[in-house]
Design a protein around this motif. Structure first.
Motif, short mmCIF file in Angstrom:
data_model
loop_
_atom_site.label_atom_id
_atom_site.label_comp_id
_atom_site.label_asym_id
_atom_site.label_seq_id
_atom_site.Cartn_x
_atom_site.Cartn_y
_atom_site.Cartn_z
N ASP A 144 24.76 -29.15 -4.09
CA ASP A 144 24.14 -29.14 -5.32
C ASP A 144 23.28 -27.92 -5.33
O ASP A 144 22.07 -28.14 -4.66
N ASN A 145 23.65 -26.83 -5.73
CA ASN A 145 22.62 -25.88 -6.02
C ASN A 145 22.01 -25.79 -7.20
O ASN A 145 21.41 -24.35 -7.50
N SER A 146 22.36 -26.47 -8.20
CA SER A 146 21.98 -26.40 -9.61
C SER A 146 20.34 -26.20 -9.70
O SER A 146 19.68 -25.91 -10.66
N LYS A 147 19.47 -27.33 -8.77
CA LYS A 147 18.22 -27.12 -8.75
C LYS A 147 17.64 -27.91 -10.19
O LYS A 147 16.63 -27.83 -10.29
N LYS A 148 18.58 -28.74 -10.83
CA LYS A 148 18.46 -29.29 -11.99
C LYS A 148 17.47 -30.50 -11.78
O LYS A 148 16.77 -30.62 -12.67
N TYR A 149 17.65 -31.42 -10.68
CA TYR A 149 17.07 -32.72 -10.63
C TYR A 149 16.03 -32.60 -9.40
O TYR A 149 14.92 -33.04 -9.50
N ILE A 150 16.19 -31.78 -8.56
CA ILE A 150 15.47 -31.25 -7.37
C ILE A 150 15.34 -30.12 -7.26
O ILE A 150 16.33 -29.15 -7.39
N GLU A 151 14.19 -29.18 -7.06
CA GLU A 151 13.86 -27.95 -7.26
C GLU A 151 14.46 -27.18 -5.97
O GLU A 151 14.07 -25.81 -6.22
N TYR A 152 15.21 -27.83 -5.25
CA TYR A 152 15.73 -27.03 -4.07
C TYR A 152 17.04 -27.35 -3.88
O TYR A 152 17.77 -28.19 -4.51
N GLY A 153 17.92 -26.48 -2.84
CA GLY A 153 19.36 -26.76 -2.92
C GLY A 153 19.53 -27.96 -1.89
O GLY A 153 18.47 -28.30 -1.07
N ILE A 154 20.69 -28.63 -2.15
CA ILE A 154 20.71 -30.01 -1.71
C ILE A 154 22.29 -30.01 -0.91
O ILE A 154 23.16 -29.37 -1.62
N ASN A 174 16.97 -27.69 1.13
CA ASN A 174 16.60 -26.07 1.75
C ASN A 174 15.64 -25.81 0.92
O ASN A 174 15.65 -25.67 -0.62
N THR A 175 14.29 -25.16 1.31
CA THR A 175 13.39 -24.63 0.42
C THR A 175 13.29 -23.36 0.48
O THR A 175 12.65 -22.59 -0.36
N LYS A 176 13.94 -22.43 1.21
CA LYS A 176 13.97 -20.93 1.45
C LYS A 176 15.33 -20.42 1.92
O LYS A 176 15.81 -21.03 2.90
N SER A 177 15.60 -19.30 1.89
CA SER A 177 16.65 -18.60 2.54
C SER A 177 16.08 -17.68 3.39
O SER A 177 15.55 -16.82 2.93
N GLN A 178 16.53 -17.95 4.61
CA GLN A 178 16.13 -16.55 5.67
C GLN A 178 17.14 -15.46 5.71
O GLN A 178 16.88 -14.38 6.16
N LEU A 179 18.28 -15.56 5.06
CA LEU A 179 18.99 -14.65 4.91
C LEU A 179 18.97 -13.78 3.32
O LEU A 179 19.84 -12.90 3.00
N ASP A 180 18.01 -14.13 2.55
CA ASP A 180 17.73 -13.57 1.52
C ASP A 180 18.85 -13.88 0.37
O ASP A 180 19.41 -13.05 -0.53
N LEU A 181 19.50 -15.12 0.49
CA LEU A 181 20.59 -15.50 -0.28
C LEU A 181 20.17 -16.38 -1.51
O LEU A 181 19.58 -17.28 -1.33
N LYS A 182 20.73 -16.28 -2.77
CA LYS A 182 20.53 -17.04 -3.84
C LYS A 182 21.17 -18.32 -3.77
O LYS A 182 20.82 -19.48 -4.34
N ASN A 183 22.34 -18.21 -3.27
CA ASN A 183 23.19 -19.34 -2.82
C ASN A 183 23.10 -19.85 -1.49
O ASN A 183 24.04 -20.33 -0.92
N GLN A 184 22.04 -20.01 -0.89
CA GLN A 184 21.87 -20.31 0.61
C GLN A 184 22.33 -21.62 1.02
O GLN A 184 23.20 -21.74 1.65
N ILE A 185 22.35 -22.93 0.14
CA ILE A 185 22.69 -24.12 0.46
C ILE A 185 24.34 -24.31 0.25
O ILE A 185 25.02 -24.79 1.01
#
Length: 332
Positions: A91-101, A57-68
């Motif tokens: 995985d919403n840490s964005k530690k290894y990949i800068e997006y939600g997974i 996930n690259t962006k939230s349409q709902l303006d959520l920080k925890n989109q994924i």
């Protein structure tokens, strides 16, 4: 391109983390691009036996920080319907990949065909809309209480940059102003929904390519922005020309719409779903056209992460003044 960079990162990600705790994948796995939406890119994880969808996930349409996480929890809740994918990992840490997974079930099948799959779609909706809403759902999902007002506020948010944008013709701005004023003047009719509440989980993005029709089973996927709201929200969107034209260049006729309702209503006796859909139509169109205006401006940004030219061309088609006037002639 972003998807090519992500493919390498996914391979490294699976290698570094012990994903085998969540899915059955051996060390000799492959990663293949599957598809992308406006704010998500999907890949296939596979070995000789198993396949999974690795969703970014690259962006939230709902303006959520925890989109994924919101999407993951929604799919988990919906598993009991039997018509949505199973989900295994988030995985919403964005530690290894800068997006939600998230990682979920890979489903075999084809997009929905409006000419032959209307009964299957009605079954999917009725299965999902039959899920009893519990107290915890009201905490975990966005809940819409004012279905017309919520569309107006959503559209105003989407149109924030629209009014002063140099990319939008003045005639289109005036048309939107007129339509918004009509919707605002008629929003008092939402009292009907308050006095006759019917709350279900809605997907809110029910175009034909968010359905998977298999040989024996069928599903509704892409639970990026579900809400608890009146069922007319999904049904109106599913039947609307702004949806059927989106991927399929198809418009349902009155007999096909009647067939769909007849099948859906078998599960919901004495419910006034047709009346609700009819009342909600202009507000569905407000959402659809406002999103197109928002997305059109986004596409002018050369740094936009994901660009789909088919989507961009359809957006321009919907924002044509003649198209909008024909679509809305009953109301404005």
């Amino acid at each position: 391109m972003l998807k090519n960079m992500l493919k390498n990162k996914i391979e490294n990600y699976i290698g570094k983390l012990n994903i085998s705790k969540y899915i059955d994948l051996d060390d000799c796995f492959g990663v293949e691009f599957l598809a992308q939406g406006e704010y998500n890119i999907n890949f296939i994880l596979k070995d000789k036996v198993n396949k999974y969808v690795f969703r970014i996930n690259t962006k939230s349409q709902l303006d959520l920080k925890n989109q994924i996480e919101y999407e993951y929890n929604a799919i988990k809740r919906l598993e009991e319907s039997g018509v949505t994918p199973k989900v295994y990992y988030v995985d919403n840490s964005k530690k290894y990949i800068e997006y939600g997974i998230l990682i979920m079930e890979y489903l075999e099948g084809e997009p929905l065909d409006y000419k032959k799959d209307l009964k299957k779609a009605a079954n999917i909706f009725s299965n999902i809309h039959s899920i009893e809403i519990k107290e915890v759902d009201l905490k975990n999902f966005i809940v819409e209480k004012n279905i017309f007002t919520d569309r107006i506020e959503e559209s105003k948010r989407l149109l924030k940059e629209f009014w002063n944008s140099r990319y939008i013709d003045i005639k289109i701005k005036l048309f939107f102003e007129k339509f918004l004023n009509w919707c605002d003047e008629n929003k008092f009719k939402e009292e009907y929904f308050k006095n006759n509440p019917w709350k279900v989980i809605n997907n809110t993005e029910v175009n034909s390519h968010n359905f998977i029709i298999g040989k024996n089973d069928y599903y509704l996927i892409d639970w990026e922005k579900p809400v608890i709201s009146d069922p007319c929200q999904d049904l109106t969107q599913f039947l609307a020309p702004t949806t059927t034209l989106w991927k399929s260049n198809f418009i349902l006729n009155s007999n096909e719409i009647n067939e769909f309702f007849n099948h859906y209503e078998k599960r919901f006796k004495n419910k006034d779903i047709r009346e609700r859909v009819d009342m909600y139509k202009p507000y569905l169109y407000l959402r659809a056209l406002s999103w197109c205006a928002y997305a059109y401006i986004e596409y002018q940004n050369p740094n936009k992460d994901i660009k789909n030219m088919d989507t961009y061309n359809k957006i321009k088609e919907y924002l044509d003044e003649n198209f909008m006037e024909k679509l809305l002639k009953r109301w404005i």
